[in-house]
Each structure stands twice: as C-alpha cells, then as structure tokens.
Design a protein around this motif. Structure first.
Motif, PDB file in Angstrom:
ATOM      1  N   ASP A  54      66.618  39.609  41.174  1.00 51.92           N
ATOM      2  CA  ASP A  54      65.763  40.358  40.266  1.00 51.92           C
ATOM      3  C   ASP A  54      65.269  39.468  39.126  1.00 51.92           C
ATOM      4  OD1 ASP A  54      64.401  42.227  38.840  1.00 51.92           O
ATOM      5  OD2 ASP A  54      66.166  43.301  38.112  1.00 51.92           O
ATOM      6  N   VAL A  55      63.994  39.165  39.159  1.00 48.85           N
ATOM      7  CA  VAL A  55      63.375  38.378  38.091  1.00 48.85           C
ATOM      8  C   VAL A  55      62.136  39.109  37.588  1.00 48.85           C
ATOM      9  CG1 VAL A  55      64.254  36.124  38.841  1.00 48.85           C
ATOM     10  CG2 VAL A  55      62.156  37.016  39.855  1.00 48.85           C
ATOM     11  N   SER A  56      62.201  40.437  37.605  1.00 51.70           N
ATOM     12  CA  SER A  56      61.019  41.239  37.284  1.00 51.70           C
ATOM     13  C   SER A  56      60.535  41.014  35.862  1.00 51.70           C
ATOM     14  CB  SER A  56      61.301  42.726  37.520  1.00 51.70           C
ATOM     15  OG  SER A  56      62.443  43.144  36.801  1.00 51.70           O
ATOM     16  N   GLU A  57      61.459  40.808  34.921  1.00 52.46           N
ATOM     17  CA  GLU A  57      61.041  40.596  33.531  1.00 52.46           C
ATOM     18  C   GLU A  57      60.223  39.316  33.396  1.00 52.46           C
ATOM     19  OE1 GLU A  57      63.060  40.129  29.077  1.00 52.46           O
ATOM     20  OE2 GLU A  57      64.215  41.008  30.730  1.00 52.46           O
ATOM     21  N   ALA A  58      60.694  38.244  34.021  1.00 47.12           N
ATOM     22  CA  ALA A  58      59.964  36.976  33.975  1.00 47.12           C
ATOM     23  C   ALA A  58      58.634  37.089  34.707  1.00 47.12           C
ATOM     24  CB  ALA A  58      60.816  35.859  34.582  1.00 47.12           C
ATOM     25  N   ALA A  59      58.629  37.764  35.850  1.00 51.09           N
ATOM     26  CA  ALA A  59      57.390  37.918  36.620  1.00 51.09           C
ATOM     27  C   ALA A  59      56.359  38.723  35.829  1.00 51.09           C
ATOM     28  CB  ALA A  59      57.688  38.594  37.954  1.00 51.09           C
ATOM     29  N   THR A  60      56.810  39.760  35.131  1.00 50.44           N
ATOM     30  CA  THR A  60      55.898  40.565  34.311  1.00 50.44           C
ATOM     31  C   THR A  60      55.220  39.707  33.253  1.00 50.44           C
ATOM     32  OG1 THR A  60      57.218  42.561  34.640  1.00 50.44           O
ATOM     33  CG2 THR A  60      55.745  42.541  32.741  1.00 50.44           C
ATOM     34  N   GLU A  61      55.996  38.855  32.607  1.00 53.04           N
ATOM     35  CA  GLU A  61      55.445  37.981  31.563  1.00 53.04           C
ATOM     36  C   GLU A  61      54.395  37.028  32.141  1.00 53.04           C
ATOM     37  OE1 GLU A  61      56.943  34.605  28.316  1.00 53.04           O
ATOM     38  OE2 GLU A  61      58.390  35.675  29.569  1.00 53.04           O
ATOM     39  N   LEU A  62      54.682  36.464  33.304  1.00 54.53           N
ATOM     40  CA  LEU A  62      53.743  35.525  33.921  1.00 54.53           C
ATOM     41  C   LEU A  62      52.439  36.222  34.318  1.00 54.53           C
ATOM     42  CD1 LEU A  62      56.332  33.609  36.122  1.00 54.53           C
ATOM     43  CD2 LEU A  62      55.114  32.686  34.139  1.00 54.53           C
ATOM     44  N   ILE A  63      52.549  37.416  34.873  1.00 53.45           N
ATOM     45  CA  ILE A  63      51.356  38.171  35.267  1.00 53.45           C
ATOM     46  C   ILE A  63      50.524  38.530  34.041  1.00 53.45           C
ATOM     47  CG2 ILE A  63      50.559  40.377  36.219  1.00 53.45           C
ATOM     48  CD1 ILE A  63      52.964  40.248  38.137  1.00 53.45           C
ATOM     49  N   ASN A  64      51.178  38.989  32.983  1.00 51.01           N
ATOM     50  CA  ASN A  64      50.446  39.383  31.776  1.00 51.01           C
ATOM     51  C   ASN A  64      49.709  38.210  31.153  1.00 51.01           C
ATOM     52  OD1 ASN A  64      51.227  42.053  31.970  1.00 51.01           O
ATOM     53  ND2 ASN A  64      52.987  41.835  30.596  1.00 51.01           N
ATOM     54  N   LYS A  65      50.298  37.035  31.194  1.00 50.80           N
ATOM     55  CA  LYS A  65      49.621  35.853  30.644  1.00 50.80           C
ATOM     56  C   LYS A  65      48.360  35.529  31.437  1.00 50.80           C
ATOM     57  CE  LYS A  65      53.529  33.609  28.359  1.00 50.80           C
ATOM     58  NZ  LYS A  65      54.435  32.435  28.309  1.00 50.80           N
ATOM     59  N   VAL A  66      48.423  35.688  32.743  1.00 44.69           N
ATOM     60  CA  VAL A  66      47.227  35.448  33.569  1.00 44.69           C
ATOM     61  C   VAL A  66      46.155  36.484  33.265  1.00 44.69           C
ATOM     62  CG1 VAL A  66      46.353  35.423  35.940  1.00 44.69           C
ATOM     63  CG2 VAL A  66      48.494  34.262  35.396  1.00 44.69           C
ATOM     64  N   ARG A  67      46.551  37.729  33.093  1.00 46.18           N
ATOM     65  CA  ARG A  67      45.575  38.778  32.765  1.00 46.18           C
ATOM     66  C   ARG A  67      44.917  38.527  31.417  1.00 46.18           C
ATOM     67  NH1 ARG A  67      47.674  44.763  33.808  1.00 46.18           N
ATOM     68  NH2 ARG A  67      45.416  45.094  33.638  1.00 46.18           N
ATOM     69  N   GLU A  68      45.679  37.955  30.487  1.00 47.89           N
ATOM     70  CA  GLU A  68      45.158  37.730  29.144  1.00 47.89           C
ATOM     71  C   GLU A  68      44.325  36.450  29.044  1.00 47.89           C
ATOM     72  OE1 GLU A  68      48.745  37.584  26.916  1.00 47.89           O
ATOM     73  OE2 GLU A  68      49.220  39.711  27.203  1.00 47.89           O
ATOM     74  N   ARG A  69      44.765  35.383  29.744  1.00 47.83           N
ATOM     75  CA  ARG A  69      44.166  34.071  29.495  1.00 47.83           C
ATOM     76  C   ARG A  69      43.588  33.415  30.742  1.00 47.83           C
ATOM     77  NH1 ARG A  69      48.835  31.375  28.004  1.00 47.83           N
ATOM     78  NH2 ARG A  69      47.582  29.506  27.728  1.00 47.83           N
ATOM     79  N   GLY A  70      43.603  34.119  31.874  1.00 47.34           N
ATOM     80  CA  GLY A  70      42.924  33.639  33.067  1.00 47.34           C
ATOM     81  C   GLY A  70      43.412  32.309  33.577  1.00 47.34           C
TER      82      GLY A  70
ATOM     83  N   GLY B 206      57.091  34.445  49.957  1.00 49.13           N
ATOM     84  CA  GLY B 206      57.234  33.610  48.770  1.00 49.13           C
ATOM     85  C   GLY B 206      58.647  33.721  48.228  1.00 49.13           C
ATOM     86  N   ASN B 207      58.894  33.070  47.101  1.00 51.20           N
ATOM     87  CA  ASN B 207      60.222  33.100  46.507  1.00 51.20           C
ATOM     88  C   ASN B 207      60.451  34.429  45.778  1.00 51.20           C
ATOM     89  OD1 ASN B 207      58.816  32.924  44.073  1.00 51.20           O
ATOM     90  ND2 ASN B 207      59.284  30.756  43.770  1.00 51.20           N
ATOM     91  N   ARG B 208      61.558  34.537  45.078  1.00 52.87           N
ATOM     92  CA  ARG B 208      61.897  35.812  44.449  1.00 52.87           C
ATOM     93  C   ARG B 208      60.908  36.194  43.353  1.00 52.87           C
ATOM     94  NH1 ARG B 208      67.316  34.426  40.889  1.00 52.87           N
ATOM     95  NH2 ARG B 208      66.654  32.402  40.100  1.00 52.87           N
ATOM     96  N   TYR B 209      60.244  35.212  42.731  1.00 54.79           N
ATOM     97  CA  TYR B 209      59.228  35.523  41.724  1.00 54.79           C
ATOM     98  C   TYR B 209      58.005  36.152  42.378  1.00 54.79           C
ATOM     99  CZ  TYR B 209      61.989  32.860  38.394  1.00 54.79           C
ATOM    100  OH  TYR B 209      63.007  32.423  37.582  1.00 54.79           O
ATOM    101  N   VAL B 210      57.632  35.634  43.524  1.00 58.31           N
ATOM    102  CA  VAL B 210      56.511  36.201  44.268  1.00 58.31           C
ATOM    103  C   VAL B 210      56.851  37.615  44.736  1.00 58.31           C
ATOM    104  CG1 VAL B 210      55.130  35.978  46.387  1.00 58.31           C
ATOM    105  CG2 VAL B 210      55.605  33.962  44.987  1.00 58.31           C
ATOM    106  N   ALA B 211      58.064  37.790  45.275  1.00 62.16           N
ATOM    107  CA  ALA B 211      58.476  39.117  45.745  1.00 62.16           C
ATOM    108  C   ALA B 211      58.489  40.118  44.599  1.00 62.16           C
ATOM    109  CB  ALA B 211      59.855  39.026  46.399  1.00 62.16           C
TER     110      ALA B 211
END
Length: 435
Positions: A27-43, A214-219
C-alpha cells in the motif's frame, strides 16, 4: 513446507494459513496520490522531475517523436523481431475470438432489443521499465485494444538511463510494429495520472481506459484513478501455483516455479501436491535452480518469502480447493487427467494444462494474454482481453403497437413507484387515438 495431509479443508478455516503477501506492504496510496496531484497541477514539469527522481534520468521531453520508434525498429535484432511478430499474430487471433457479435431479440412483436459492443474511443497502455524490458507487455495490451477496435492508443513507458534517457528501444520497436505513434517517456504513478487526466502542455488528451502491469505505485495509482477512467486490474507481483501429483517431473515443477520467482523479490511461487516425495524433490531442485539462475538473489528472496510455499494435501480435489482459495494469476496443472482437473477450477487468471504448457509459453507466444489479476482478484476479475476495451450497449426499438401493448401495465408500475409522469409520457402517445 506445509503438510496439510489429514487436515479437513471443507470449511474456510485453512485460508488464514495460506501463503500470501502482507497487503499493507504493497500500500503506497498516499505517495501515489501526491505524485498524481503534482502532475495534475504542473503537467510535464512534474513528470520530468519524477523521472529524474525515480528513473535516475530526465528525458529532454515527455512526448517522443514517433520517428524514434521507426528508427528503433530498423535496428531491432531480426530474430527478436520474428519472435515478437509471432506473438503479435497469435495474440491477435486469440483476441479476435473475444469480440462478441451484435445480437437482437424480439421480446414481443415489434419490440426489439439489440445488444452491441462499442469500443472506447481512447486507451492508455502502460509498459513498465525497472528490472527488465517487456516488449511482450506492448503486444498483450495493444493487440487486445486493437482487436476491440480502439482507434486512439497512447503508450507510456519510463525513460532509460542506458538509452539516452529514452524509452527502451525494444519497446519502441514493438510499438512501431503495431503502428503506435503516440509515445510518452514517463513512468510510475505520475504516468498513470497523466493518462487519466491528460497533460495539456504536451498534447496528451485523457484516455478512457488504462491497462498494463507495473510496480506497486502503478497499481495504487490505477486504483486511485478508477472511476475517472476504466482500468484492467491492479496488477501486483507475479504469481504461480502448480498443482501436481506423483506423475509430475520434480525438475519441471521447480523450473516453472523459478521462472516466475525471477521477476520480483515479492513474486509468489506455490506448489500444491498430493505426493510428499515429489514435494521433497521439488524443494531440492528449486534450491539448485534458484542458485544457478541469472537473477539468483531475486529468485531466492521470492522463494523464501512468506508468500511462497510447498503445500502437501491428501487429494487432487483438495488441491483444487486450496488453489481456488489462492485464486492465483497463473495456475499450472500437472496431474493425471489434467484437463478434467482444469474444468473444476473456478478462480485463476489463466490455466496452463499439461507438462508441455508452461506459464512461460503464456508470457510470450502461446496466444493467451499475460496481463492477469493478482492478489486473489481472480475471484472477481478476468485477465486483459478485447472485452476490457468494449462496452455493451443496448439499442431499444418499439413500434407504436408494441408500446401500446405495455402502456397499461407500465402505467400501473410507474404509479406504484409514485412516478406518474413516467406513465404520462407513454400515455401521451395514445391520447389522439382515444379521442
């Protein structure tokens, strides 16, 4: 070694003792959420930063010129190209079988329901980097989408430090063989977020479905964007279960267990057998093969982990019960009357029957798809197929007389639910006739 001989397996109590990964470790959902949000904000700026952080290299741009893929195809080893083309042809034939035909039924005279299957407009395919290069994943994902009729496919794969910060050339060459020219040099959770929500500054439009391992971050990222897009499954570390009786070859069983253990330290390898002597021989052969293989350290860690085991039971019927409880990604059956045993299996991503049908064949050239549910999800999910990219859609056509026939009972139904306007919408069509 788990000796379950003499143990009753007719209730579910044994399931607490099954060899499994600890789900919290994945379970790395917290880290994955942060990475996704950064892409949404800064492309693309965020994607490039994530490449530098996780892949050890940042490409000059996220979107890759499709001409690079054509160049990679021109330099692809001819023997490897031939092998990839065999895989493409066989997976394409098998995928075509998965596309249902449109069908119609007349539920009453003049009342026709047609069911058709419509492909999504756009799909995103993720191809992992990391410990190995996976052109087979390109084949499995893209061919299934193409068989479904998807007209727009975007492929994402991490940039590689050893290849001038670009996608691995074998991945690019395979994409070129399949006429995929929308290519993105990005990986991990951020890439999944980019495919799901789009990135305006690189011309990446959102997709409707994201597939690929993919790895656990991708999942974890796929789980987080589910609902925004469709996904195939939350693929985790690879799994193999082998059901074998006394007639199986210990060395073949060991070879197949090690073949999946070499993927990842968290890979699961399980033998369920009715023969104690076979279990002992497999144990020795696995140890020997794991020490000798190229990825010895990785394989030995997977085989020694809590998720891997040899389980000895009394009967093949009990082996089926244990296997169904595990619901493995890959299941091999090496028993007498193996096809009959296969017919009794309910939960498995894919089933490989007989001593000449190893999981390795399915990974590459058997024609089946190797993107399969893991983590016990085979109890409710299927593997990747053309159906992953298709939506069943009903077309309803009633004649005037056919509607009139149900007008009265429909009105009773609607008013019973206190929705009289529903009834009035039907009755309005017959007011002139009544006058």
């Amino acid at each position: 070694m788990l000796d379950w001989r003499g143990r009753a397996l007719d209730d579910r109590s044994f399931e607490t003792d099954l060899p499994r990964l600890n789900a919290s470790d994945l379970d790395v959902s917290e880290a994955a959420t942060e990475l996704i949000n950064k892409v949404r904000e800064r492309g693309s700026e965020a994607l490039l930063e994530q490449s530098a952080r996780f892949d050890g290299v940042a490409p000059s741009s996220v979107r890759l010129d499709p001409g690079t893929a054509k160049t990679a195809l021109n330099t692809l080893d001819p023997q490897l190209r031939h092998a990839i083309e065999i895989g493409i042809d066989r997976v394409r034939l098998a995928s075509a079988l998965q596309v249902p035909e449109s069908k119609s039924v007349e539920v009453a005279p003049g009342a026709v329901i047609t069911q058709r299957f419509v492909p999504v407009s756009r799909a995103g395919v993720y191809v992992p980097g990391g410990k190995a290069v996976y052109p087979s994943s390109v084949v499995m994902n893209v061919v299934a989408a193409q068989a479904a009729g998807v007209s727009s496919i975007a492929l994402a794969s991490p940039p590689q430090p050893d290849f001038e910060a670009q996608i691995h050339p074998t991945i690019l060459a395979t994409a070129a063989l399949l006429d995929i020219d929308e290519l993105y040099q990005m990986g991990g959770a951020g890439a999944v977020g980019a495919l799901a929500y789009g990135v305006v500054d690189i011309g990446l439009d959102p997709v409707s479905v994201i597939t690929g391992p993919g790895n656990r971050y991708v999942a974890s990222a796929k789980r987080l964007v589910k609902g925004q897009v469709g996904i195939d499954s939350e693929a985790g570390p690879t799994e193999i279960v082998v059901i074998a009786d006394s007639g199986a070859s210990a060395d073949i069983v060991a070879a197949d267990l090690v073949s999946q253990a070499e993927h990842d330290e968290l890979a699961q390898a399980v033998l369920i057998t009715t023969d104690w002597d076979l279990a002992q021989r497999v144990l020795g052969d696995v140890e020997r093969r794991a020490k000798a293989t190229l990825h010895s350290e990785r394989a030995q860690m997977a085989l020694a982990g809590q998720q891997s085991a040899i389980i000895v039971v009394d009967t093949v019927a009990q082996a089926v019960v244990v296997s169904d409880a595990l619901a493995p990604e890959h299941l091999e059956i090496l028993t007498e009357k193996a096809l009959d045993v296969a017919s009794r299996i309910r939960h498995a991503g894919a089933i490989f029957v007989g001593s000449d049908t190893p999981v390795s064949a399915g990974d590459y050239l058997a024609g089946s798809n190797h993107v399969l549910p893991t983590g016990g999800r085979a109890t409710f999910q299927s593997g990747l197929s053309a159906l992953t990219f298709l939506r069943p859609q009903q077309i309803v056509h009633y004649s005037h007389d056919a509607l009139k026939e149900i007008s009265e009972p429909l009105g009773i139904f609607a008013r019973a639910e206190n929705l009289p306007a529903h009834a009035e919408a039907v009755e309005a069509r017959f007011l002139t006739e009544e006058d």
